[in-house]
Design an enzyme around this catalytic site. Structure first.
Site, PDB file in Angstrom:
ATOM      1  N   GLU D   8      43.016  51.542  38.706  1.00 23.83           N
ATOM      2  CA  GLU D   8      42.082  50.898  39.640  1.00 23.83           C
ATOM      3  C   GLU D   8      41.659  51.955  40.636  1.00 23.83           C
ATOM      4  O   GLU D   8      42.095  51.943  41.791  1.00 23.83           O
ATOM      5  CB  GLU D   8      42.737  49.689  40.332  1.00 23.83           C
ATOM      6  N   HIS D 165      38.132  42.644  39.875  1.00 22.67           N
ATOM      7  CA  HIS D 165      38.473  43.315  41.126  1.00 22.67           C
ATOM      8  C   HIS D 165      37.874  42.521  42.283  1.00 22.67           C
ATOM      9  O   HIS D 165      36.805  41.947  42.159  1.00 22.67           O
ATOM     10  CB  HIS D 165      37.875  44.733  41.066  1.00 22.67           C
ATOM     11  N   ASP D 290      44.657  52.456  43.533  1.00 20.98           N
ATOM     12  CA  ASP D 290      43.532  51.993  44.343  1.00 20.98           C
ATOM     13  C   ASP D 290      42.989  53.136  45.190  1.00 20.98           C
ATOM     14  O   ASP D 290      42.635  52.960  46.355  1.00 20.98           O
ATOM     15  CB  ASP D 290      43.917  50.792  45.229  1.00 20.98           C
TER      16      ASP D 290
END
Lengths: 364, 364, 364, 364
Positions: D8, D165, D290
């Site tokens: 991600e 997401h 992230d």
């Protein structure tokens, strides 16, 4: 386990229960629910069967919070508190009560709470999420607003816990999100989504910093909060939001050591409870059922009694934490602290069964 | 975390420490260990650095239990108790002590324990597994023998805990098992193998039924016991062994709710501790180091302070459980119960760091 | 759950079963046990009821390991292997077998194992702890002795797992430790105490370094080992014991990723299993019963089927791990891998029940 | 641990990154974030340092989903996919990519996804929650609408995962809820509140029943879902909502065994990960960072590398699960499956340190 205490247990004023049952008559279970909500005295036999010594009653959601007319909301609070107090007086060793209050006017709420605690013997207060307000009922009042400080000050002074409970948003604000997936709006998911924002709003507004004695309880294994504490605390951007009044060096996790408690109501998940113990410790968790929204008292009690928990944790979660937080050892409830395993009927060979397999283990 | 208490911490009488260091001179670390065991006053600086407020001292293993001559064993107990009491008197806010006793004669043991507790202020007693006995030292005395009831009666009357600690079997009885795998004989594995049998012998002999006030503590995350409780209780064949004096309807797990406690000494395993909390609850576990057998106080303290535990569990395991069990709030130790998270320096933003990532999260 | 595989399941040669039952006739359950051990064909109905598709049979402990005469021990191995192979041939979709071998002579053991695997179709071998040896049977042979390398080499070449199982020490060496607490000697505690030393002896002798393909399985949730791995690895003193042949930079935990596996036999503890998953991962754990030493197949199966585990873990532990390790997808067993949740009858609404409580959740 | 895969991880088209940085210039960290988002090539050194072998890139949120004009949204998707494909081509052993698609028109989305996977080599697709639509951008399009079945059919046919997401709701619909507690609206809490409803909408609409091959991935340790599965499944009222198209006998938990996966992005919580393993099994969890919304790659990597997890779980979560789900063993990525502990640099003595304490353990 005997001697359990449960504390998210609803009743309804008989006249309201009848109305609701009629309104929802077409819905499966509505009539049954309406009857169960209105019947308090009849619960004792089921409590005996389920090993429940004490049930803390509260006016069912949304209660006063669903009444957008301030006068009507307050009237309902007074009526409900008087009604339930009488039920408790008749059976103080089996029932206690949380007060209902209208939250339109913080001072009035504080005053009615004082009356309910001091004069009627309520052991705390239940708030069903936001207070519906405004002419069309679509304005939501949240208790992290500074105007409610007077209410929190009274809560602290009275030294009783506040149970904050979900409710349906009757407003249209969530229409887009839930319109095509209505089944997610209420108890399955949306209740916790909404209520968690309110709870976290109260925490981040600094209520627990200004009133460190306030004890806030919420059910359903914590309304999604315990299992995301790290990310929550990690992402609360203290620099970007100077208006966030919570102490800058504190975390939501910190308040779970001093001000926050959860119950197992309506969430009889072994793994979630084990996770909650790991996150919060057994000292902040209390058994509860969510009667009658759960199907009787037996499913939850059977689950609890068979949990793979240590005996000290069973005792803490099943009885002692609530007894202490709600001061149920005081008159008129006079519950006993420190019962033995035998008195509580936990432990012993029942947990492990017996093995016949040792016959060849060693020479006779 | 500040304010930690540790309770499996060894010292040696200076004259014995010197002897040992000489005897094991060829072994890596022996000289260093000998010095560390003999030095008590010098520990305070390291305690400050590690956030340890209180250290409970005990004569290093095997101590009196390794002395097969009854007269010598008792002499060592008296000497050690007098010596350590003086050390404690000099620094009662930082040191407490467990008494040493010779276990050749239960009455003598009870008498010396009484003297050590009442006259010298010891907060409990340490027993290093079995008492070596017999002309060649190869007879093992176990305290589940009925003759020791007089000792357990005194323990209960004095209301102080017994810490039971492993020791090496200097006898030759385990020769076949360990001869070709000596590295498994001692602290890596065999210590717990042997000591667990002794602990379970005490429990199954009914000591806790006859003397329900007795509190038994053991280290190293429970000497293999907490994680096999189900099978143990399942397999204890109450029918085949009528001579097993433990109450027929009780389990070893039951005693973990009333009489047994463990510490983390020498076992800084996050998973094992989490497992122990799940099995026993945080109320039965106490932080400890096993100084100086662990390399200083920092490894264990750094591990403890960074544990993924709730703050109530950190406080219970790091401080409050020991404070209460050993009554360290009494004079001359006068420790304080109920310190705040801030006083204990736990919680706050340190646990979660800060994220810079919210810059684009929402419009400014 | 349907389709489960179990792999610590004992049988006895009918003639031996009869002898045992006579010898222990006075012991509660012995006659029943003797019959259950001798009956193989009759197990299928109980397997169907319990959702068990496959049972891996092994000669009951101590088997050949209890026979101190090398000739007799080998004869028993051959007889047992021929006998069980026939039973498997009659029902290859429900039974598989572990070979029995005499461990007096490593080469002979290797040879009989080869015959049992290649000619008879055994899917592995069972060893019941040490081999009794010597004129009085009191010499214990351990398989970490370098002379057994030829056996381990064959195990690796055949690519079949070794199941190592506890047995009673018929020697007198543990007399002092267990004499006055006999109930701790066998399955309740002592079995694991002894067997764990043997397992760790094999690991620390470097068998898995020299024969990295060897797969060792042990039951009872790991014979005390999984929950003390940190301390074990921490305390194995590589400097003091240069004769410890295990790779100097490896840990016992490392071997749990490559060579070691456990089963749940006789240890139906939810917490221990959850702890074992946390320590070892679900990929190293296999469901097993320990029939007939546990009371039938239902207690263990009922426990397993109701475990609070994820469905992938249930499938891995209940079926897939064993299927893969024992290559049960090959003829003549032809088990299927990758069954759906529906085929395995797990998941679905059974796990969560139904709530009637949503009647008032939201407007109809 | 070496060889980790993260999935991600955001980038931005340089021209957009510059715009954003300007727009948010007053916000702490915005300029830095803008630069980090635009820089792809410069990430490799940090990946090396953090033990990350592969980073799967995706256009940062809200990307195309934030563009309410259908033509512009599609143009952005094409531009982004072409751009990132080139970056991957230059370094296929270190980068892979998720496609971006406009979700205004399901057929167009399916077509662009096909082009991105087949022609450009994307290994999946990212969707940033709902698609903004309507003249003022305040209409939210959710992918559980039946019109999206054509998109899901293509996803299944291409056999690539969908990463869903969170994004900010730029509409005004949540005004009442978040107005006075803005800090809860985005990544700290509200993101997961909203996205979880969308994910559960997809599941309860029966997408996984109609397209059983669809694999849906979401980050942040599961957007609140894994820890409330029991209550969710318990409360989904199949009788009241016949329009809920999910198979009547299935649970959300069931889909976690077949269609749902989570990542650790932005949630470096040891307890939450342990809880997620218990709820979902390690086979459904993948490490992710992230980036750059977390501060560099080191915080997350350091956390992951020190986790108290078994080595098989570390390998599964850190590498193998993603490698298999995204088929990263295929050209041009050619990642290797089955690396040894040594190659991955996990295990060994680093985990347990060394103890000097055995010097007196046993005679030399």
């Amino acid at each position: 386990m005997k001697g359990k205490i449960i504390l998210e247990e609803a009743f309804n004023l008989p006249r309201l229960a009848e109305d609701e049952a009629k309104k929802y008559a077409s819905v499966h279970g509505a009539v049954l629910l309406g009857k169960a909500l209105a019947d308090i005295d009849g619960r004792i036999a089921a409590m005996d069967e389920a090993g429940i010594e004490m049930q803390v009653l509260s006016l069912t959601s949304p209660g006063c919070q669903g009444v957008s007319d301030p006068v009507e909301a307050h009237k309902m609070a007074v009526e409900s508190n008087n009604y339930v107090a009488e039920k408790v007086r008749a059976n103080p060793s089996r029932f206690a009560a949380f007060a209902a209050v209208s939250m339109h006017d913080p001072k009035q709420a504080a005053h009615e709470l004082s009356r309910a605690v001091i004069e009627l013997g309520c052991v705390g207060v239940i708030l069903n999420d936001f207070q519906s307000s405004g002419p069309d009922g679509n304005v939501m009042l949240f208790y992290d607003n500074p105007s409610y400080d007077t209410f929190w000050a009274t809560v602290e002074e009275l030294d009783v816990p506040v149970y904050i409970h979900p409710r349906l948003a009757t407003t249209t604000i969530f229409d887009q999100l839930y319109r095509d997936r209505k089944w997610l709006h209420a108890s399955a998911w949306g209740f916790a989504n909404q209520l968690s924002v309110h709870i976290l709003g109260i925490a981040t507004s600094g209520v627990f910093d200004r009133f460190p004695g306030v004890q806030l309880v919420f059910g359903h294994m914590g309304e999604h909060i315990p299992f995301d504490l790290w990310r929550l605390d990690h992402k609360l951007d203290r620099d970007r939001f100077p208006e966030m009044r919570m102490a800058k060096n504190k975390t939501i996790r910190d308040y779970f050591a001093t001000n926050l408690h959860i119950t197992t109501s309506g969430n009889f998940s072994t793994r979630s409870l084990q996770g909650a113990i790991a996150e919060l410790s057994s000292s902040r968790i209390m058994f509860s059922i969510d009667y009658p929204y759960e199907d009787g008292l037996m499913e939850g009690s059977t689950w609890f009694d068979a949990l793979p928990l240590s005996q000290p944790d069973l005792v803490a979660i099943g009885r002692e934490n609530a007894l202490r937080l709600l001061k149920l050892d005081r008159p008129p409830h006079n519950m006993k602290s420190g019962l033995t395993l035998k008195e509580l009927e936990i432990g012993g060979l029942g947990d492990v069964g017996r093995s016949i397999g040792s016959a060849f283990d060693s020479p006779p």
